[in-house]
Design a protein around this motif. Sequence first.
Motif, PDB file in Angstrom:
ATOM      1  N   GLU A 182      -2.339   2.050 -11.954  1.00  0.00           N
ATOM      2  CA  GLU A 182      -3.537   2.760 -11.484  1.00  0.00           C
ATOM      3  C   GLU A 182      -3.198   4.211 -11.167  1.00  0.00           C
ATOM      4  OE1 GLU A 182      -5.711   0.734  -8.405  1.00  0.00           O
ATOM      5  OE2 GLU A 182      -6.569   2.603  -7.654  1.00  0.00           O
ATOM      6  N   LEU A 183      -2.022   4.406 -10.588  1.00  0.00           N
ATOM      7  CA  LEU A 183      -1.504   5.747 -10.323  1.00  0.00           C
ATOM      8  C   LEU A 183      -0.120   5.833 -10.952  1.00  0.00           C
ATOM      9  CD1 LEU A 183      -2.543   6.058  -6.549  1.00  0.00           C
ATOM     10  CD2 LEU A 183      -3.606   7.208  -8.497  1.00  0.00           C
ATOM     11  N   PRO A 184       0.356   7.036 -11.250  1.00  0.00           N
ATOM     12  CA  PRO A 184       1.658   7.163 -11.922  1.00  0.00           C
ATOM     13  C   PRO A 184       2.799   6.488 -11.166  1.00  0.00           C
ATOM     14  CG  PRO A 184       0.485   9.253 -11.962  1.00  0.00           C
ATOM     15  CD  PRO A 184      -0.322   8.333 -11.096  1.00  0.00           C
ATOM     16  N   ALA A 185       2.708   6.471  -9.838  1.00  0.00           N
ATOM     17  CA  ALA A 185       3.805   5.888  -9.054  1.00  0.00           C
ATOM     18  C   ALA A 185       3.844   4.366  -9.129  1.00  0.00           C
ATOM     19  CB  ALA A 185       3.679   6.323  -7.600  1.00  0.00           C
ATOM     20  N   CYS A 186       2.806   3.759  -9.680  1.00  0.00           N
ATOM     21  CA  CYS A 186       2.710   2.291  -9.679  1.00  0.00           C
ATOM     22  C   CYS A 186       3.004   1.749 -11.080  1.00  0.00           C
ATOM     23  CB  CYS A 186       1.326   1.851  -9.215  1.00  0.00           C
ATOM     24  SG  CYS A 186       0.907   2.465  -7.577  1.00  0.00           S
ATOM     25  N   ALA A 187       4.199   2.035 -11.564  1.00  0.00           N
ATOM     26  CA  ALA A 187       4.511   1.727 -12.961  1.00  0.00           C
ATOM     27  C   ALA A 187       4.638   0.230 -13.231  1.00  0.00           C
ATOM     28  CB  ALA A 187       5.796   2.437 -13.363  1.00  0.00           C
ATOM     29  N   ASP A 188       5.120  -0.525 -12.258  1.00  0.00           N
ATOM     30  CA  ASP A 188       5.191  -1.979 -12.425  1.00  0.00           C
ATOM     31  C   ASP A 188       4.910  -2.628 -11.062  1.00  0.00           C
ATOM     32  OD1 ASP A 188       7.510  -1.811 -10.896  1.00  0.00           O
ATOM     33  OD2 ASP A 188       8.838  -1.900 -12.629  1.00  0.00           O
ATOM     34  N   TYR A 189       5.042  -3.946 -11.008  1.00  0.00           N
ATOM     35  CA  TYR A 189       4.633  -4.628  -9.780  1.00  0.00           C
ATOM     36  C   TYR A 189       5.435  -4.149  -8.568  1.00  0.00           C
ATOM     37  CZ  TYR A 189       2.890  -8.175  -6.633  1.00  0.00           C
ATOM     38  OH  TYR A 189       2.294  -8.794  -5.573  1.00  0.00           O
ATOM     39  N   PHE A 190       6.753  -4.031  -8.750  1.00  0.00           N
ATOM     40  CA  PHE A 190       7.584  -3.592  -7.615  1.00  0.00           C
ATOM     41  C   PHE A 190       7.244  -2.158  -7.220  1.00  0.00           C
ATOM     42  CE2 PHE A 190      10.291  -6.966  -9.458  1.00  0.00           C
ATOM     43  CZ  PHE A 190      10.284  -7.804  -8.361  1.00  0.00           C
ATOM     44  N   ALA A 191       7.075  -1.318  -8.225  1.00  0.00           N
ATOM     45  CA  ALA A 191       6.738   0.076  -7.927  1.00  0.00           C
ATOM     46  C   ALA A 191       5.394   0.158  -7.216  1.00  0.00           C
ATOM     47  CB  ALA A 191       6.707   0.879  -9.225  1.00  0.00           C
ATOM     48  N   MET A 192       4.465  -0.685  -7.643  1.00  0.00           N
ATOM     49  CA  MET A 192       3.146  -0.671  -7.012  1.00  0.00           C
ATOM     50  C   MET A 192       3.251  -1.069  -5.534  1.00  0.00           C
ATOM     51  SD  MET A 192      -0.300  -2.823  -7.989  1.00  0.00           S
ATOM     52  CE  MET A 192       0.309  -4.422  -7.514  1.00  0.00           C
ATOM     53  N   MET A 193       3.983  -2.134  -5.278  1.00  0.00           N
ATOM     54  CA  MET A 193       4.096  -2.571  -3.889  1.00  0.00           C
ATOM     55  C   MET A 193       4.919  -1.586  -3.066  1.00  0.00           C
ATOM     56  SD  MET A 193       2.205  -5.152  -3.455  1.00  0.00           S
ATOM     57  CE  MET A 193       2.763  -5.463  -1.787  1.00  0.00           C
ATOM     58  N   ASP A 194       5.968  -1.033  -3.681  1.00  0.00           N
ATOM     59  CA  ASP A 194       6.750   0.010  -2.996  1.00  0.00           C
ATOM     60  C   ASP A 194       5.837   1.150  -2.575  1.00  0.00           C
ATOM     61  OD1 ASP A 194       9.354  -0.897  -2.842  1.00  0.00           O
ATOM     62  OD2 ASP A 194       9.875  -0.203  -4.856  1.00  0.00           O
ATOM     63  N   TYR A 195       5.014   1.563  -3.538  1.00  0.00           N
ATOM     64  CA  TYR A 195       4.118   2.700  -3.283  1.00  0.00           C
ATOM     65  C   TYR A 195       3.104   2.349  -2.192  1.00  0.00           C
ATOM     66  CZ  TYR A 195       0.456   6.150  -4.037  1.00  0.00           C
ATOM     67  OH  TYR A 195      -0.481   7.136  -3.856  1.00  0.00           O
ATOM     68  N   ASN A 196       2.484   1.192  -2.315  1.00  0.00           N
ATOM     69  CA  ASN A 196       1.469   0.808  -1.327  1.00  0.00           C
ATOM     70  C   ASN A 196       2.059   0.716   0.082  1.00  0.00           C
ATOM     71  OD1 ASN A 196      -0.476   0.720  -3.293  1.00  0.00           O
ATOM     72  ND2 ASN A 196      -0.557  -1.502  -3.459  1.00  0.00           N
ATOM     73  N   VAL A 197       3.217   0.067   0.168  1.00  0.00           N
ATOM     74  CA  VAL A 197       3.846  -0.078   1.486  1.00  0.00           C
ATOM     75  C   VAL A 197       4.231   1.289   2.045  1.00  0.00           C
ATOM     76  CG1 VAL A 197       5.896  -0.964   2.689  1.00  0.00           C
ATOM     77  CG2 VAL A 197       4.630  -2.441   1.105  1.00  0.00           C
ATOM     78  N   SER A 198       4.822   2.119   1.202  1.00  0.00           N
ATOM     79  CA  SER A 198       5.272   3.429   1.707  1.00  0.00           C
ATOM     80  C   SER A 198       4.084   4.290   2.142  1.00  0.00           C
ATOM     81  CB  SER A 198       6.091   4.155   0.641  1.00  0.00           C
ATOM     82  OG  SER A 198       5.265   4.514  -0.454  1.00  0.00           O
ATOM     83  N   GLN A 199       2.976   4.196   1.405  1.00  0.00           N
ATOM     84  CA  GLN A 199       1.799   4.981   1.784  1.00  0.00           C
ATOM     85  C   GLN A 199       1.241   4.526   3.127  1.00  0.00           C
ATOM     86  OE1 GLN A 199       0.237   7.714  -0.001  1.00  0.00           O
ATOM     87  NE2 GLN A 199       2.325   7.604  -0.747  1.00  0.00           N
ATOM     88  N   VAL A 200       1.190   3.208   3.313  1.00  0.00           N
ATOM     89  CA  VAL A 200       0.685   2.674   4.587  1.00  0.00           C
ATOM     90  C   VAL A 200       1.609   3.073   5.729  1.00  0.00           C
ATOM     91  CG1 VAL A 200       0.283   0.545   5.880  1.00  0.00           C
ATOM     92  CG2 VAL A 200      -0.578   0.757   3.539  1.00  0.00           C
ATOM     93  N   VAL A 201       2.906   2.914   5.495  1.00  0.00           N
ATOM     94  CA  VAL A 201       3.885   3.262   6.533  1.00  0.00           C
ATOM     95  C   VAL A 201       3.787   4.749   6.875  1.00  0.00           C
ATOM     96  CG1 VAL A 201       6.366   3.520   6.966  1.00  0.00           C
ATOM     97  CG2 VAL A 201       5.467   1.376   6.049  1.00  0.00           C
TER      98      VAL A 201
END
Lengths: 424, 309
Positions: free
Chosen positions: B282-301
Amino acid sequence: MSSLIIFIIACIGFAQAGWAEVSDQQVAQLNQSVQRLSQLVEELQGTVQAQQQRLAELETAKWQPAAPVPTAGQAGLSQQAAGSLSAFNPEIGVLADIVGQVSESSADGEGNDKISAREMELVFGHPIDPYSRLDVTASFSDFEAANLEEAYVTHWGLPEPLRARIGRFKPKVGKAVAIHRDSLDTVDEPLVVASYLGAEGLSRTGVELSGFLPVPWTAVTHELTGGVMEGGVGEGGTLFGSIRRRPSYYAHLKNFWDISDVANAELGATYLTGSKDDDADLEVQALGLDATLMHYVTPTNKLKWQNELYLQERDEAVSVDADAGTETLFRDTPWGLYTLLDYRFSPRLGAGGRFDYVEPVDVDPARLARAGDTAWSGYLTFYQSEFARWRLQYRHTNFARGGDDNTVFLQGMVAIGVHKHQLQ
Amino acid sequence: MNRHTMLCALAGLAVLSDPRPGAAAERVNVVATLSTFGDLVSTVGGDYVQVASIASPKFNPHFIEPKPSDVLKTKRADLFVHAGLDLELWRWPLLDAAGNRRLFQGQEGELDLSQGVKLLEVPTRPVSRAEGDIHLYGNPHYWLSPENAKTMAQAICDKLSAIDPQHQDTYHANLLAFLAQLDRKIAEWRLALAPYKGREVIGYHNSWVYLMEFAGLKMHHFLEPKPGIPPTPQQVQFITQYITAQRIPAIVQESFFPSQTTKAIAKRTGAKTVFLCQNVRELPACADYFAMMDYNVSQVVDALGQTAR
């Protein structure tokens, strides 16, 4: 990890001893922090143990082929659905098309100068068996008798990848003809469609085959459709005569191009042939061309530019009125087109415009003030929700016979129940 | 063109049309409705699968208009992976148009990833459209909980093994590798989120319940007054007051919803606007499942960390 906690606690103890002036409140906060950390460590230890156990199970277990695929009735949400006989009930939907119309026309036509329930569609559909599906659309109106708009079987059991439809349906010709009124971008049908094929589009009984062409490229897809349908056209249409026992034939080639993730284009060609009278000759032939460009400017802003052109070859004979001593020569090659631009500029609002031109079929050109009808339309659409929308439309028409008309439409379109149209 | 020509043209359809859908490819031909599912299939299937997804992750997955090219992909697919429930109502017309009977409900080539997932917000009473675009079977955005990703990956592995048993060992090995990495990442994500347990955030649409549960966060209010209904002035006023009164630190939304309203509220209240990925890519930082969750968690944090009380 436990050592780490002890170390942290020890540090905190030393810190407390060294900083005697630390307040009780701060000490309490530190204690709470330590407790939270301890709990977190315990949780993490439990998680790690559980995961290690799971990994060990997976690694040591002999790999077995997958169990039979869970079907609809075996798990999850589908238990309720599949466990009930109601799962076999057809999908049912109701669409209400309410139109208020004010025009300069003096005719007491459908919806003129009043609000009308122009169309109430009752839609049923369900798979019949693994090979086929039945879809039925009955329409009711406060101006006309009930009408069986569609009742067709879609059959997938043919040699792959052919698909067949048999029954009464909207044939796949052009763009606007093949879709239901509730999916139109305007309140009314484009003039060329209304004039040649019917005021409410075209629904005929017949059989239709469609399939994708096996081409080596993937950037463009090509779908070829062909069909035979009963003679005649829709209400007020002039393309063919009204004799239903004389079949008409049609073919449509759709070429679809995915330009990018946010843009696509479609070019289509339609061929129609049929009879204009009660003999078996196919005197009328029509070629249709359609072109549609779709561009998603943003995920919620969509631009559509749609165009259709119909050219006829009618083989008209000279009509001689011996008593009056007059001759009438109808046009052999009438044509018409429309171009429509629609822009959805927010989740709730869209606007657009359409230009129409169509040459009449059965009128002596010598009696016409101009070659064809032209119309300009503009509209604003408010999307109340996924299931309801309101549209305000203005149309100015110059008639070939002379004179003009200004019409204002207000349309409310709502749907309840399950409402699924086949893909375009 | 006369009648015989037309009949010949109709008969010619049978000859012209491809008689061997998918036969040319040795790999399992998979069509996934969402890019996240496609990514999981690629992870488990590796080199033995060819994956296409229908819904662009940059669009709201509820309202996709499948294209002729999607119909053709589906027609040629060996496996159709979808969310089940009533998230992708467009999948039924897609399947009807494709007419690939192997992919129909309950057939070998269909995989409903909601099977076995613990669903949240399952209605316990009769519902109606008066409540908005409500989901009859529960909230369908379950892939945003990494715990559910385990169930999904396992189901994908089972299905691929059933369709393509000769490569089942590879699928199993890929699954184990994925699960091992996921377990490590889950521990990492939980650790990062732990300090913010119990904090409340606002959502635009009710599509984050699984992520919130995983993160230990609360999300009770949304910019949409009812699911699927765009923000109204009354709702904007309520949310503004609520954020101010409760000192809510952040508003979470997908990238495909309009951001003007969210940003306006954020400006008024001081809350952070957090754009998270609903799906892979959906966004460039969310290239795969792990990247997506990494990104989501880091944004929330990041958002909660900046606004720690």
